[in-house]
Design a protein around this motif. Structure first.
Motif, PDB file in Angstrom:
ATOM      1  N   TYR A 198       0.874  -1.167   0.015  1.00 41.10           N
ATOM      2  CA  TYR A 198       0.030   0.105  -0.020  1.00 41.10           C
ATOM      3  C   TYR A 198       0.880   1.310   0.093  1.00 41.10           C
ATOM      4  O   TYR A 198       1.774   1.205   0.796  1.00 41.10           O
ATOM      5  CB  TYR A 198      -1.058   0.095   1.158  1.00 41.10           C
TER       6      TYR A 198
ATOM      7  N   ASP B 119       1.083   5.407  -0.430  1.00 41.47           N
ATOM      8  CA  ASP B 119       0.221   7.011  -0.623  1.00 41.47           C
ATOM      9  C   ASP B 119       1.226   7.885  -0.595  1.00 41.47           C
ATOM     10  O   ASP B 119       2.402   7.707  -0.212  1.00 41.47           O
ATOM     11  CB  ASP B 119      -0.714   7.058   0.514  1.00 41.47           C
TER      12      ASP B 119
ATOM     13  N   PHE C  25      -1.227  -1.546  -4.216  1.00 43.19           N
ATOM     14  CA  PHE C  25      -2.691  -0.638  -4.209  1.00 43.19           C
ATOM     15  C   PHE C  25      -2.144   0.798  -4.007  1.00 43.19           C
ATOM     16  O   PHE C  25      -1.420   1.256  -3.551  1.00 43.19           O
ATOM     17  CB  PHE C  25      -3.197  -1.132  -2.937  1.00 43.19           C
ATOM     18  N   GLU C  26      -2.845   1.479  -5.032  1.00 44.55           N
ATOM     19  CA  GLU C  26      -2.470   2.912  -5.593  1.00 44.55           C
ATOM     20  C   GLU C  26      -3.935   3.595  -5.507  1.00 44.55           C
ATOM     21  O   GLU C  26      -4.711   3.305  -6.401  1.00 44.55           O
ATOM     22  CB  GLU C  26      -1.521   3.190  -6.460  1.00 44.55           C
ATOM     23  N   ASP C  27      -4.183   4.582  -4.883  1.00 46.81           N
ATOM     24  CA  ASP C  27      -5.513   5.331  -4.818  1.00 46.81           C
ATOM     25  C   ASP C  27      -5.530   6.557  -6.038  1.00 46.81           C
ATOM     26  O   ASP C  27      -6.651   7.139  -5.835  1.00 46.81           O
ATOM     27  CB  ASP C  27      -5.758   5.677  -3.437  1.00 46.81           C
ATOM     28  N   TYR C  28      -4.772   6.607  -6.690  1.00 47.12           N
ATOM     29  CA  TYR C  28      -4.763   7.808  -7.636  1.00 47.12           C
ATOM     30  C   TYR C  28      -4.723   7.096  -9.130  1.00 47.12           C
ATOM     31  O   TYR C  28      -3.573   6.366  -9.484  1.00 47.12           O
ATOM     32  CB  TYR C  28      -3.665   8.607  -7.498  1.00 47.12           C
ATOM     33  N   SER C  29      -5.987   7.458  -9.918  1.00 46.93           N
ATOM     34  CA  SER C  29      -5.847   6.637 -11.215  1.00 46.93           C
ATOM     35  C   SER C  29      -5.162   6.935 -12.390  1.00 46.93           C
ATOM     36  O   SER C  29      -4.529   6.101 -12.860  1.00 46.93           O
ATOM     37  CB  SER C  29      -7.233   6.906 -11.802  1.00 46.93           C
TER      38      SER C  29
END
Length: 370
Positions: free
Chosen positions: A248, A250, A337-341
């Motif tokens: 993960y 961020d 996992f990366e939350d920025y498309s």
């Protein structure tokens, strides 16, 4: 004493240390010839490593091609950390036999049994199937170093919420009986091993270790007071052999920007990466780290954070693949996992776009692993 077991590499001489007297002449006229490899020599670690590797190979161990501190023999794995080591095997009798073999070929080994306390980390198995990692001894050491006691008042968090550390050039320099750099080093080790909750606060002080001020010393005291409150706590692990790596990542995009100090401290324009890596459902790596360059967009900042995280995962996966080749049953896969498309798109599509050409090629290293 580990290094002194190794034959000396060449003729070496040193000045006579203070406090030693000679029967002939004086200490300034005489020198001492070394008869053994001793601590403090520049080459002492290398000479010890070469000696240990040759001894291990003589009884059938092979050195890992991925990590030079790992050795294999049949279903035994040996991990070395300077002068401490751990054997992994299927039975106690098997490991006792290997230790006897090492003793028979001339190595002086202290068998401390089960690694309940290894390099300052206490490992405890709990009845409910959990493992607890704690560091009571290093925490007690840092408490004593900064002249506090376990009975002093404590803090509920590791840093002041409303205080943003900076260079404090107008404040008096740090002047205490203890050394700030030494305290930062110990806190960093504790943060990387059993207390991830202090890592960010420790790193914020570490930035100013070259020119510390009184406020930075107070920040160290604040962290230590928090550790006094939490010194008996640690990490609890519950392994799940069916799960591989979960990574993960961020970023805090320019989160420390401060116009009042930007001219004095340009690093406030940099973003902060954070990543957390699990294996078998257990945290193995966590990090809060300032990025080395100023990211021009949140896409770039997120991509750099993902790249930094995978820099930790990929070498470990290579080591596990090698261990699997030695017939150990382990899982070796990773989900990141990366939350920025837009950062995800950059990671999945191996091509440079006009607005991403400036991203250093070193951050694209993981493309071939996707």
């Amino acid at each position: 004493m580990t290094y002194t077991q190794v034959p000396i590499e060449m003729d070496l001489y040193i000045e006579i240390p203070n406090g030693i007297e000679t029967t002939q002449g004086n200490t300034k006229d005489c020198i001492i010839q070394l008869l053994a490899n001793i601590y403090g020599q520049k080459q002492a670690g290398r000479v010890w490593n070469q000696y240990l590797v040759s001894k291990l190979e003589s009884i059938g161990f092979t050195q890992s091609c991925i990590d030079e501190c790992v050795f294999y023999r049949d279903d035994i794995i040996f991990i070395i950390y300077v002068d401490d080591g751990i054997f992994l095997g299927t039975s106690d009798d098997q490991l006792s036999h290997v230790i006897k073999e090492l003793t028979d070929i001339g190595l002086q080994i202290e068998d401390q049994g089960h690694p309940a306390d290894y390099v300052g980390v206490n490992n405890k198995w709990l009845p409910d199937g959990l493992y607890k990692y704690s560091q009571r001894t290093p925490i007690d050491s840092i408490i004593a170093n900064v002249r506090l006691t376990p009975q002093d008042f404590t803090k509920p968090v590791p840093a002041k919420c409303k205080l943003r550390l900076h260079a404090f050039l107008d404040l008096p320099p740090f002047q205490e009986e203890w050394t700030l750099r030494s305290a930062v080093g110990k806190l960093d080790y504790i943060g990387q091993t059993s207390h991830p909750d202090i890592q960010y606060a420790t790193h914020m002080v570490a930035k100013y270790s070259s020119n510390p001020k009184q406020e930075h010393g107070q920040a160290i005291i604040y962290i230590v007071r928090y550790l006094i409150k939490t010194h008996d706590l640690g990490l609890h692990f519950k392994p799940d052999a069916s799960k591989g790596f979960y990574c993960y990542a961020d970023v805090d995009f320019s989160g420390e920007w401060n116009k009042d100090f930007a001219e004095l401290d340009p690093s406030t324009a940099k973003s902060r990466s954070g990543w957390f890596i699990l294996y078998a459902n257990c945290p193995v790596i966590w990090c809060s780290k300032m990025q080395l360059q100023v990211a021009l967009s949140i896409t770039e900042a997120e991509y750099i954070a993902l790249s930094q995280a995978l820099c930790d995962v990929i070498p470990i996966m290579a080591l596990l693949e090698e261990i699997r080749e030695h017939h150990f049953q382990i899982i070796c896969n990773c989900k990141a996992f990366e939350d920025y498309s837009r950062a995800l798109e950059m990671a999945r599509l191996p091509k440079l776009q006009p607005h991403t050409k400036h991203v250093n090629v070193c951050y694209h290293h993981f493309w071939e692993h996707v």
